[in-house]
Design an enzyme around this catalytic site. Sequence first.
Site, PDB file in Angstrom:
ATOM      1  N   CYS A 162      -5.458   3.679   1.562  1.00  0.00           N
ATOM      2  CA  CYS A 162      -5.704   2.381   0.914  1.00  0.00           C
ATOM      3  C   CYS A 162      -7.095   1.822   1.216  1.00  0.00           C
ATOM      4  CB  CYS A 162      -4.690   1.334   1.386  1.00  0.00           C
ATOM      5  SG  CYS A 162      -3.079   1.953   1.864  1.00  0.00           S
ATOM      6  N   CYS A 222      17.305   7.846 -16.187  1.00  0.00           N
ATOM      7  CA  CYS A 222      18.599   8.514 -15.976  1.00  0.00           C
ATOM      8  C   CYS A 222      18.959   8.476 -14.488  1.00  0.00           C
ATOM      9  CB  CYS A 222      18.537   9.971 -16.423  1.00  0.00           C
ATOM     10  SG  CYS A 222      18.291  10.192 -18.182  1.00  0.00           S
ATOM     11  N   MET A 225      20.286  14.709 -16.558  1.00  0.00           N
ATOM     12  CA  MET A 225      19.253  13.681 -16.383  1.00  0.00           C
ATOM     13  C   MET A 225      17.936  14.180 -16.983  1.00  0.00           C
ATOM     14  SD  MET A 225      19.854  12.029 -12.604  1.00  0.00           S
ATOM     15  CE  MET A 225      19.545  13.493 -11.624  1.00  0.00           C
ATOM     16  N   CYS A 230      -4.676 -24.891 -26.216  1.00  0.00           N
ATOM     17  CA  CYS A 230      -5.024 -24.611 -24.823  1.00  0.00           C
ATOM     18  C   CYS A 230      -3.854 -25.006 -23.924  1.00  0.00           C
ATOM     19  CB  CYS A 230      -6.232 -25.432 -24.413  1.00  0.00           C
ATOM     20  SG  CYS A 230      -7.748 -24.701 -25.015  1.00  0.00           S
ATOM     21  N   CYS A 231      -3.843 -24.529 -22.700  1.00  0.00           N
ATOM     22  CA  CYS A 231      -2.800 -24.819 -21.716  1.00  0.00           C
ATOM     23  C   CYS A 231      -1.425 -24.479 -22.286  1.00  0.00           C
ATOM     24  CB  CYS A 231      -2.780 -26.274 -21.277  1.00  0.00           C
ATOM     25  SG  CYS A 231      -4.385 -26.921 -20.938  1.00  0.00           S
ATOM     26  N   CYS A 290      15.065  11.739 -17.354  1.00  0.00           N
ATOM     27  CA  CYS A 290      13.936  10.834 -17.059  1.00  0.00           C
ATOM     28  C   CYS A 290      14.309   9.993 -15.826  1.00  0.00           C
ATOM     29  CB  CYS A 290      13.649   9.914 -18.241  1.00  0.00           C
ATOM     30  SG  CYS A 290      15.014   8.805 -18.602  1.00  0.00           S
ATOM     31  N   CYS A 322      -3.140   5.051   5.697  1.00  0.00           N
ATOM     32  CA  CYS A 322      -3.641   3.875   4.981  1.00  0.00           C
ATOM     33  C   CYS A 322      -5.045   3.479   5.427  1.00  0.00           C
ATOM     34  CB  CYS A 322      -2.668   2.709   5.151  1.00  0.00           C
ATOM     35  SG  CYS A 322      -3.172   1.253   4.234  1.00  0.00           S
ATOM     36  N   TYR A 368      26.663  11.595 -17.758  1.00  0.00           N
ATOM     37  CA  TYR A 368      26.114  12.803 -17.116  1.00  0.00           C
ATOM     38  C   TYR A 368      27.275  13.575 -16.503  1.00  0.00           C
ATOM     39  CZ  TYR A 368      22.219   9.598 -17.572  1.00  0.00           C
ATOM     40  OH  TYR A 368      21.315   8.714 -18.079  1.00  0.00           O
TER      41      TYR A 368
HETATM   42  C1  LIG Z   1      -6.002   7.783  -1.466  1.00  0.00           C
HETATM   43  C2  LIG Z   1      -4.794   6.933  -1.157  1.00  0.00           C
HETATM   44  C3  LIG Z   1      -4.787   5.609  -1.528  1.00  0.00           C
HETATM   45  C4  LIG Z   1      -3.668   4.811  -1.250  1.00  0.00           C
HETATM   46  N1  LIG Z   1      -3.685   3.512  -1.640  1.00  0.00           N
HETATM   47  C5  LIG Z   1      -2.617   2.723  -1.409  1.00  0.00           C
HETATM   48  C6  LIG Z   1      -2.610   1.360  -1.796  1.00  0.00           C
HETATM   49  O1  LIG Z   1      -3.593   0.857  -2.351  1.00  0.00           O
HETATM   50  N2  LIG Z   1      -1.512   0.617  -1.542  1.00  0.00           N
HETATM   51  C7  LIG Z   1      -0.402   1.152  -0.943  1.00  0.00           C
HETATM   52  O2  LIG Z   1       0.602   0.458  -0.755  1.00  0.00           O
HETATM   53  N3  LIG Z   1      -0.379   2.449  -0.535  1.00  0.00           N
HETATM   54  C8  LIG Z   1      -1.446   3.241  -0.755  1.00  0.00           C
HETATM   55  N4  LIG Z   1      -1.436   4.543  -0.335  1.00  0.00           N
HETATM   56  C9  LIG Z   1      -0.217   5.056   0.346  1.00  0.00           C
HETATM   57  C10 LIG Z   1      -0.188   4.623   1.815  1.00  0.00           C
HETATM   58  O3  LIG Z   1      -1.380   4.989   2.430  1.00  0.00           O
HETATM   59  C11 LIG Z   1       1.006   5.278   2.498  1.00  0.00           C
HETATM   60  O4  LIG Z   1       2.190   4.915   1.801  1.00  0.00           O
HETATM   61  C12 LIG Z   1       1.175   4.834   3.961  1.00  0.00           C
HETATM   62  O5  LIG Z   1      -0.029   4.933   4.656  1.00  0.00           O
HETATM   63  C13 LIG Z   1       2.267   5.671   4.639  1.00  0.00           C
HETATM   64  O6  LIG Z   1       2.443   5.271   5.973  1.00  0.00           O
HETATM   65  P1  LIG Z   1       3.380   6.108   6.974  1.00  0.00           P
HETATM   66  O7  LIG Z   1       3.427   5.310   8.217  1.00  0.00           O
HETATM   67  O8  LIG Z   1       4.633   6.472   6.302  1.00  0.00           O
HETATM   68  O9  LIG Z   1       2.611   7.484   7.217  1.00  0.00           O
HETATM   69  P2  LIG Z   1       1.122   7.795   7.725  1.00  0.00           P
HETATM   70  O10 LIG Z   1       0.265   6.602   7.688  1.00  0.00           O
HETATM   71  O11 LIG Z   1       0.682   8.984   6.965  1.00  0.00           O
HETATM   72  O12 LIG Z   1       1.304   8.149   9.259  1.00  0.00           O
HETATM   73  C14 LIG Z   1       1.929   9.315   9.685  1.00  0.00           C
HETATM   74  C15 LIG Z   1       1.254   9.822  10.931  1.00  0.00           C
HETATM   75  O13 LIG Z   1       2.107  10.790  11.555  1.00  0.00           O
HETATM   76  C16 LIG Z   1       1.302  11.784  12.154  1.00  0.00           C
HETATM   77  N5  LIG Z   1       2.124  12.989  12.343  1.00  0.00           N
HETATM   78  C17 LIG Z   1       2.670  13.791  11.385  1.00  0.00           C
HETATM   79  N6  LIG Z   1       3.416  14.742  11.953  1.00  0.00           N
HETATM   80  C18 LIG Z   1       3.342  14.560  13.297  1.00  0.00           C
HETATM   81  C19 LIG Z   1       3.904  15.222  14.416  1.00  0.00           C
HETATM   82  N7  LIG Z   1       4.730  16.255  14.288  1.00  0.00           N
HETATM   83  N8  LIG Z   1       3.586  14.767  15.655  1.00  0.00           N
HETATM   84  C20 LIG Z   1       2.763  13.689  15.819  1.00  0.00           C
HETATM   85  N9  LIG Z   1       2.228  13.018  14.794  1.00  0.00           N
HETATM   86  C21 LIG Z   1       2.516  13.432  13.549  1.00  0.00           C
HETATM   87  C22 LIG Z   1       0.162  11.961  11.165  1.00  0.00           C
HETATM   88  O14 LIG Z   1      -0.971  12.521  11.795  1.00  0.00           O
HETATM   89  C23 LIG Z   1      -0.073  10.532  10.667  1.00  0.00           C
HETATM   90  O15 LIG Z   1      -1.102   9.885  11.380  1.00  0.00           O
HETATM   91  C24 LIG Z   1      -2.546   5.360  -0.571  1.00  0.00           C
HETATM   92  C25 LIG Z   1      -2.572   6.709  -0.166  1.00  0.00           C
HETATM   93  C26 LIG Z   1      -3.674   7.487  -0.461  1.00  0.00           C
HETATM   94  C27 LIG Z   1      -3.675   8.918  -0.009  1.00  0.00           C
END
Ligand SMILES: Cc1cc2nc3c(=O)[nH]c(=O)nc-3n(C[C@H](O)[C@H](O)[C@H](O)COP(=O)(O)OP(=O)(O)OC[C@H]3O[C@@H](n4cnc5c(N)ncnc54)[C@H](O)[C@@H]3O)c2cc1C
Length: 553
Positions: free
Chosen positions: A133, A18, A13, A550-551, A15, A128, A67
């Site tokens: 987000c 693949c 693989m 247009c359209c 890419c 998020c 593959y």
């Molecule tokens: C800068 C940035 C911008 C983004 N922009 C977008 C966007 O525009 N659109 C989009 O769709 N997605 C975006 N994302 C991705 C999106 O934020 C994530 O896909 C989503 O929030 C994941 O949700 P989740 O519930 O899987 O995990 P999370 O929201 O990360 O939640 C997991 C939680 O589990 C807790 N945890 C971990 N381990 C333990 C433990 N052992 N015990 C207790 N608690 C624990 C953590 O503290 C955390 O609060 C972005 C991400 C980043 C970093």
Amino acid sequence: MGQQRIDLRIEGMTCDGCAAHVRQALEGVEGVRSVVVPGWQEGQATVVAESGLLDEALVEAVRAAGYSATVIGRVAVAEETEPVRPGEAEVDLLIIGSGSAAFAAGIRAAELGYSALMVERGTLGGTCVNVGCVPSKTLLRTAEAYHRAFHSPFVGVRPQGAELDWRAVIGEKDELVARLRREKYEQVLEAYPSLSLVQGHARLTADGGVEVNGRTYRPARILIATGAHPYIPPLPGVEGVDVLTSTEALSLPERPESLIVLGGRYVALELAQLFARFGTRVTLLQRSERILPDHEPEIADALADSLREEGVAIHTGATVIRLGRAGDEKVVEARVGGQVRTFRAAHILVAMGRRANTDGLGLEVAGVETDGRGCVWVDGALRTTNPRIYAAGDVTGPPMLVYLAAAEGKRAAENALLGRAEPLDRRVVPAVLFTDPQVATVGLTEAEALAQGFRVRTSLLPLSYVPRALVARDTRGLIKLVAERETGRLLGAHVLAAEGGEVIQTATMALRAGMTVQDLTDTLFPYLTQVEGLKLAALSFDRDVERLSCCAG
Ligand SMILES: Cc1cc2nc3c(=O)[nH]c(=O)nc-3n(C[C@H](O)[C@H](O)[C@H](O)COP(=O)(O)OP(=O)(O)OC[C@H]3O[C@@H](n4cnc5c(N)ncnc54)[C@H](O)[C@@H]3O)c2cc1C
């Protein structure tokens, strides 16, 4: 007949196309229930299949696809489990995490009449709303407003200047984050009496429990929804420099004068533009030969041009040699185009991917296996290798998107509590990169379609043909459609345009409905909308758009 999880090593693989090709080949084998191919770099695949399925059937299918495969392990996996009887355990569903996957699961559990307990070690709401987000998108919008104050395409309304109040910028962002956390998480929690929260680090125990703050809970089912964190690779010298991740970058107390961004995918590009538009001198170093290496090259190149025009210095094919300090500045030494170059800035932002949160989770003692990238392995129905434990969201690996995390959380809760093994339909997953112009994409790229054995036709429409773009005096971008040659069925749509995210949902519906290029051209699109570009791109498969009135008439 029982089911088995079968691990294969795959060679050849090169890419992502693949990886998709191998997955498709394995899915076609009779007796296969689900297939996961994490990515081409990992060189592996995992299949859940009926126990009687012979190794040779899988090996031969992969060989026929071009593959080679070797079966490296087989373990028995549970089939559908018994439905949980509400109240049979002290809690029906214990959810580790309180992010988007966790909330979707908790709400679904409550709707189905079950109790759910979320365990959170950090801030309620997860990535998020707190550090992903929401803060990134509101800051991008703020930066856009600031940028437009100086660069409006309508010269007649351009103001003479605008002062940047950084504290107010960050304050407004923090206020929005706090409000949405309250309205979308705290108040939702209060609205479901059977959904509760305990603060602390959760750890799976060997006897089926979950330990939090010294207390062991004994739930009927467990959902791992622990998300992911920014990955800082072991670059030489990184330990001696305070690098930023996206989390710190979104809350800097002062606007940085200069910033080096390491990475070239969505977090890197969004933050590079965000800071550049606030007046920071931004240099972006990307290891691959182009930014967004998995996207259509025309779109990646056009976005790079657009960012360069705004002053972002982009260097691709850059290999970091070492990180260091020089006085107040931070330094990155990198090999770019055969030359060693030194870049200096006030801050270095590392945006080189995210890794699953599995630290101290006790996966090994609970018999929950990970895949080649350290993500929790799940089958198509979100089941882990422990029949009582499910996983959803970023912890299961890319694509890391909040709406996918939520859909997985909901489906995992249903399967876990109702004793089902319904897979989640992941065939059509749109994605948006919130730079300006936005990159919005759904379905296969041309390269992926070819790698999967399709014969394709493509159309490429510069945005200068879209009336909406013309009246807005913003013709940056293009639309690329990929269709199956024989049938005209739409396979992929890729958009670079202002508000391209609003355009892609129409293409998403079209893909989901199996629509053809002809279906798109037969559909009425309102004149002077950006989404009309989809129809024009469809028309341009067979007609010269120069000669349309247009359209699209
Ligand atoms: C800068 C940035 C911008 C983004 N922009 C977008 C966007 O525009 N659109 C989009 O769709 N997605 C975006 N994302 C991705 C999106 O934020 C994530 O896909 C989503 O929030 C994941 O949700 P989740 O519930 O899987 O995990 P999370 O929201 O990360 O939640 C997991 C939680 O589990 C807790 N945890 C971990 N381990 C333990 C433990 N052992 N015990 C207790 N608690 C624990 C953590 O503290 C955390 O609060 C972005 C991400 C980043 C970093």
